[in-house]
Motif scaffolding. Structure first.
Motif, PDB file in Angstrom:
ATOM      1  N   LEU A  62      33.291  13.929  59.635  1.00  0.00           N
ATOM      2  CA  LEU A  62      34.379  13.308  60.399  1.00  0.00           C
ATOM      3  C   LEU A  62      34.969  12.122  59.645  1.00  0.00           C
ATOM      4  CD1 LEU A  62      32.852  13.432  63.981  1.00  0.00           C
ATOM      5  CD2 LEU A  62      34.706  14.832  63.064  1.00  0.00           C
ATOM      6  N   ASN A  66      38.752  12.426  56.804  1.00  0.00           N
ATOM      7  CA  ASN A  66      39.883  11.527  57.036  1.00  0.00           C
ATOM      8  C   ASN A  66      39.991  10.445  55.967  1.00  0.00           C
ATOM      9  OD1 ASN A  66      40.921  12.673  59.554  1.00  0.00           O
ATOM     10  ND2 ASN A  66      38.879  12.182  60.315  1.00  0.00           N
ATOM     11  N   LEU A  74      42.319   9.325  66.200  1.00  0.00           N
ATOM     12  CA  LEU A  74      41.107  10.117  66.437  1.00  0.00           C
ATOM     13  C   LEU A  74      39.944   9.215  66.849  1.00  0.00           C
ATOM     14  CD1 LEU A  74      41.208  12.524  63.351  1.00  0.00           C
ATOM     15  CD2 LEU A  74      42.153  12.870  65.626  1.00  0.00           C
ATOM     16  N   LYS A 109      44.934  13.958  61.691  1.00  0.00           N
ATOM     17  CA  LYS A 109      45.168  14.813  62.862  1.00  0.00           C
ATOM     18  C   LYS A 109      43.888  15.545  63.214  1.00  0.00           C
ATOM     19  CE  LYS A 109      49.919  15.447  61.364  1.00  0.00           C
ATOM     20  NZ  LYS A 109      49.724  14.472  60.277  1.00  0.00           N
ATOM     21  N   GLU A 110      43.800  15.946  64.470  1.00  0.00           N
ATOM     22  CA  GLU A 110      42.665  16.770  64.908  1.00  0.00           C
ATOM     23  C   GLU A 110      42.659  18.042  64.075  1.00  0.00           C
ATOM     24  OE1 GLU A 110      40.300  16.454  67.161  1.00  0.00           O
ATOM     25  OE2 GLU A 110      40.956  14.841  68.467  1.00  0.00           O
ATOM     26  N   GLU A 112      42.655  21.858  63.179  1.00  0.00           N
ATOM     27  CA  GLU A 112      43.197  22.998  63.931  1.00  0.00           C
ATOM     28  C   GLU A 112      42.042  23.768  64.550  1.00  0.00           C
ATOM     29  OE1 GLU A 112      46.561  23.961  64.287  1.00  0.00           O
ATOM     30  OE2 GLU A 112      46.883  21.962  63.444  1.00  0.00           O
ATOM     31  N   LYS A 113      42.182  24.074  65.840  1.00  0.00           N
ATOM     32  CA  LYS A 113      41.124  24.825  66.510  1.00  0.00           C
ATOM     33  C   LYS A 113      41.450  26.313  66.412  1.00  0.00           C
ATOM     34  CE  LYS A 113      39.323  21.272  69.489  1.00  0.00           C
ATOM     35  NZ  LYS A 113      39.841  20.216  68.664  1.00  0.00           N
TER      36      LYS A 113
END
Length: 149
Positions: A62, A66, A74, A109-110, A112-113
């Motif tokens: 995490l 980034n 986030l 950004k989160e 992509e799921k």
């Protein structure tokens, strides 16, 4: 008594972060984008999280995913705002980032799921033990207590 009255007063500038910390451009921060050289911007300040990433309770990925980015969006929903001051040595604050230099591509950004792939029970069951093995106990100083609030 040749000293002026002002020289007897404490120099307030020493205590102001904006005066002592370097003003950084986001382009400079963006160069520190690997797990071996990892700066992350939170609330307008750049932090060197190269070593901290390894002990991050949420997982090193995490932090390192980034690297070189502004991860405030986030970070904010999950952490107390002052956690950096509590956990990180002041020397790890690299400076204040000039907000005018932050471009959309610098904003973390989160991930992509991939909903269809993740919903299958077999891969999810296989993934859980692998994540558990990576967990490293956080330092005791990272623990929060209800009395802290």
């Amino acid at each position: 008594g040749a000293e002026s009255p002002h020289s007897l007063l404490p120099d307030r500038r020493v205590h102001s972060v904006s005066m002592t910390a370097a003003m950084l451009s986001m382009n400079e921060v963006a160069k520190h984008n690997t797990k071996d050289d990892c700066w992350v911007v939170l609330y307008g300040k750049a932090y060197d999280l190269t070593k901290f990433g390894k002990v991050h309770p949420g997982g090193a990925h995490l932090i390192y995913d980034n690297a070189g980015k502004d991860a405030t969006a986030l970070f904010d929903p999950i952490h107390p705002k002052d956690i950096m001051e509590k956990l990180l040595k002041p020397s790890l604050t690299m400076g204040v980032v000039d907000a005018a230099t932050i471009k959309p591509e610098h904003i973390a950004k989160e991930p992509e799921k991939k909903a269809p792939a993740k919903n299958k029970s077999a891969p999810a069951a296989g993934a859980a033990p692998a994540e558990a093995e990576e967990f490293v106990k956080p330092p005791l100083a990272a623990m929060l207590n209800t009395f802290d609030f």
